[in-house]
Design a protein around this motif. Structure first.
Motif, PDB file in Angstrom:
ATOM      1  N   THR A  10       0.700  -1.174   0.145  1.00 58.16           N
ATOM      2  CA  THR A  10       0.027  -0.041  -0.133  1.00 58.16           C
ATOM      3  C   THR A  10       1.042   1.304  -0.109  1.00 58.16           C
ATOM      4  O   THR A  10       2.266   1.067  -0.071  1.00 58.16           O
ATOM      5  CB  THR A  10      -1.115   0.103   1.246  1.00 58.16           C
ATOM      6  OG1 THR A  10      -1.987   1.063   0.931  1.00 58.16           O
ATOM      7  CG2 THR A  10      -0.362   0.350   2.499  1.00 58.16           C
ATOM      8  N   THR A  42      -8.864   2.407   4.330  1.00 56.15           N
ATOM      9  CA  THR A  42      -7.577   3.116   4.391  1.00 56.15           C
ATOM     10  C   THR A  42      -6.291   2.487   4.277  1.00 56.15           C
ATOM     11  O   THR A  42      -6.401   1.251   4.752  1.00 56.15           O
ATOM     12  CB  THR A  42      -7.375   4.413   5.288  1.00 56.15           C
ATOM     13  OG1 THR A  42      -7.165   3.592   6.637  1.00 56.15           O
ATOM     14  CG2 THR A  42      -8.928   5.162   5.503  1.00 56.15           C
ATOM     15  N   PRO A  43      -5.127   2.990   3.934  1.00 54.96           N
ATOM     16  CA  PRO A  43      -3.978   2.363   4.081  1.00 54.96           C
ATOM     17  C   PRO A  43      -3.392   1.770   5.774  1.00 54.96           C
ATOM     18  O   PRO A  43      -3.265   0.887   5.732  1.00 54.96           O
ATOM     19  CB  PRO A  43      -2.878   3.333   3.690  1.00 54.96           C
ATOM     20  CG  PRO A  43      -3.578   4.193   2.741  1.00 54.96           C
ATOM     21  CD  PRO A  43      -5.102   4.206   3.297  1.00 54.96           C
ATOM     22  N   TYR A  57      -0.394   2.307  -4.858  1.00 57.82           N
ATOM     23  CA  TYR A  57      -1.514   2.582  -4.889  1.00 57.82           C
ATOM     24  C   TYR A  57      -2.582   1.741  -5.511  1.00 57.82           C
ATOM     25  O   TYR A  57      -3.966   1.732  -5.099  1.00 57.82           O
ATOM     26  CB  TYR A  57      -1.692   3.864  -6.005  1.00 57.82           C
ATOM     27  CG  TYR A  57      -0.785   5.241  -5.103  1.00 57.82           C
ATOM     28  CD1 TYR A  57      -1.457   6.019  -4.227  1.00 57.82           C
ATOM     29  CD2 TYR A  57       0.396   5.491  -5.492  1.00 57.82           C
ATOM     30  CE1 TYR A  57      -0.791   7.054  -3.788  1.00 57.82           C
ATOM     31  CE2 TYR A  57       1.179   6.406  -5.053  1.00 57.82           C
ATOM     32  CZ  TYR A  57       0.650   7.435  -3.950  1.00 57.82           C
ATOM     33  OH  TYR A  57       1.318   8.412  -3.711  1.00 57.82           O
ATOM     34  N   GLN A  97      -3.790  -0.613  -2.737  1.00 53.60           N
ATOM     35  CA  GLN A  97      -4.998   0.178  -1.967  1.00 53.60           C
ATOM     36  C   GLN A  97      -6.250   0.030  -2.597  1.00 53.60           C
ATOM     37  O   GLN A  97      -7.155  -0.020  -1.993  1.00 53.60           O
ATOM     38  CB  GLN A  97      -4.405   1.374  -1.712  1.00 53.60           C
ATOM     39  CG  GLN A  97      -5.302   2.028  -0.537  1.00 53.60           C
ATOM     40  CD  GLN A  97      -5.455   1.349   0.861  1.00 53.60           C
ATOM     41  OE1 GLN A  97      -4.475   0.618   1.010  1.00 53.60           O
ATOM     42  NE2 GLN A  97      -6.669   1.118   1.300  1.00 53.60           N
ATOM     43  N   TRP A 136      -7.565  -3.465  -2.229  1.00 58.85           N
ATOM     44  CA  TRP A 136      -7.954  -3.787  -0.809  1.00 58.85           C
ATOM     45  C   TRP A 136      -9.394  -2.913  -0.564  1.00 58.85           C
ATOM     46  O   TRP A 136     -10.308  -3.610   0.046  1.00 58.85           O
ATOM     47  CB  TRP A 136      -7.032  -3.321   0.094  1.00 58.85           C
ATOM     48  CG  TRP A 136      -5.719  -3.666   0.167  1.00 58.85           C
ATOM     49  CD1 TRP A 136      -4.535  -2.998   0.139  1.00 58.85           C
ATOM     50  CD2 TRP A 136      -5.295  -5.087  -0.300  1.00 58.85           C
ATOM     51  NE1 TRP A 136      -3.572  -3.687  -0.208  1.00 58.85           N
ATOM     52  CE2 TRP A 136      -3.669  -4.958  -0.147  1.00 58.85           C
ATOM     53  CE3 TRP A 136      -5.893  -6.250  -0.547  1.00 58.85           C
ATOM     54  CZ2 TRP A 136      -3.150  -6.172  -0.830  1.00 58.85           C
ATOM     55  CZ3 TRP A 136      -5.008  -7.322  -0.750  1.00 58.85           C
ATOM     56  CH2 TRP A 136      -3.609  -7.307  -0.771  1.00 58.85           C
TER      57      TRP A 136
END
Length: 393
Positions: free
Chosen positions: A51, A76-77, A377, A380, A383
């Motif tokens: 991430t 979020t990360p 990115y 992320q 996910w």
């Protein structure tokens, strides 16, 4: 009938399966390949850039820029990093917020496998889907060995990048089958190729790297730039700056390269005007020597800097900050890290990734028209979009 059927055991598909399973849904994941998480395993040189701390909607390219906001805000990360730490995976931060495993990307895959097992998710590998259709208020999915039924169907098979890992157009075919629009696709985060004299120039400098700000003016009149290093290759230009800008470039656009990304080239030349050095020798203080020598050949006869007029130095400075090339193309999907374009997000609900006109059908991850920058990115987005979909229904 299974509650949720996920096709594709990559980052997005596994996250979706985990979240749905944790919510008490029965979940089956079908993976065409013999192993799960193929892209995860090769990411980050085998250490998985899982991430990026700075992931925000503005770090993503889409024809519908607002679409990704909901999913990214809800997962979020920091959320994914908490999962990594809960499994005791050692990690470190490289430049620009990029997070990597200390040891191996296999740890991320094993973490996802354990989470799937704990959530009661069933994963079937070597299961190539041959047909999908509507049936009994849900979906029927055929493979050579058996036929499955599910209330919800999630397509998480990615885009066209890296076909050697099994990438296909499956997601786009399913979208079209059910009347979901697919936008034009192209290779992203990919090296540039050149022809003619530009190619010879690049080949002669293959392996040489330098800092720059790479810029393109898009067809919509938008200027996009990335400041990073670039690398000469035997086919053209690569390196972080070129991979980043490639996602925004389309033929026959020009590529502009600022070789003084942090400074004013004209002021620097003026500061060194009295040095007595030849221009190529002076530039070798700022650029790799071979590159400085090759770049200045177009300015021959090369003179000591103090012998150039102010007007000539103005022109040289302009060239240094606007070195202009026209790529012949890119290396294509074979080496691209992502696919730009894909499933039209205007036809999906941003909170669940469900097709607006096909209840129960979802598209997530790279197959969707959301493309992240280089540096974690895109994981992320995988996910976040998987998490959003897993919460549906």
């Amino acid at each position: 009938m299974t509650d949720v059927m996920v096709i594709g055991a990559g980052a997005a598909g596994l996250m979706c399966a985990i979240v749905a399973g944790q919510r008490g849904k029965s979940v089956v994941v079908l993976e065409r390949g013999e192993r799960i998480g193929a892209k995860i395993l090769i990411s980050g040189g085998g250490r998985c850039n899982f991430t990026n701390r700075h992931a925000r909607p503005e770090n993503f390219l889409s024809s519908n820029p607002d679409f990704c906001k909901s999913a990214l805000a809800r997962y979020t990360p920091e959320d994914f990093l908490a999962l990594v730490e809960r499994h005791g995976i050692a990690w470190h931060e490289k430049k620009l917020g990029q997070l990597f495993c200390d040891h191996s990307s296999r740890e991320i895959v094993e973490m996802l496998q354990r989470e799937c097992a704990d959530a009661g998710v069933e994963i079937k590998t070597g299961a190539e889907v041959t047909a999908v259709r509507r049936a009994d208020g849900g979906f029927e999915v055929e493979t050579p060995r058996e036929t499955f039924s599910a209330k919800r169907l999630v397509i998480a098979t990615g885009g066209l990048s890296l076909p050697k890992l099994g990438a296909t157009d499956f997601a786009y075919r399913i979208a079209r089958q059910f009347g979901v629009a697919v936008l034009p696709v192209r290779a992203g985060l990919v090296p540039f190729t050149f022809g003619g004299e530009d190619l010879e120039f690049c080949r002669a400098l293959s392996g040489v790297s330098a800092a720059c700000a790479a810029r393109v003016e898009t067809a919509k009149g938008r200027s996009v730039a990335f400041t990073e290093h670039f690398l000469f290759t035997h086919r053209g230009l690569s390196g972080p700056a070129m991979l980043q800008i490639s996602s925004y470039w389309q033929a026959p656009e020009e590529l502009r390269i600022n070789l003084f990304p942090e400074d004013d080239a004209r002021a620097w030349l003026e500061e060194n005007r009295s040095s007595g050095m030849r221009l190529d020798t002076l530039l070798a203080r700022r650029l790799p020597e071979r590159f400085a020598a090759a770049w200045t050949k177009s300015l021959e006869p090369i003179k000591p800097v103090r012998h150039y007029s102010s007007k000539e130095l103005d022109e040289i400075a302009h060239r240094l900050e606007n070195w202009t090339l026209r790529p012949a193309g890119t290396e294509g999907y074979a080496t691209a890290e992502v696919t730009v374009g894909g499933i039209d997000t205007r036809e999906l609900h941003s909170k669940t990734m469900e097709a607006r006109n096909v209840p129960g059908l979802h598209f997530i991850g790279e197959a969707v028209d959301v493309t992240g920058w280089l540096g974690g990115y895109n994981f992320q987005w995988a996910w976040a979009s998987g998490h959003a979909c897993g919460q549906a229904g």
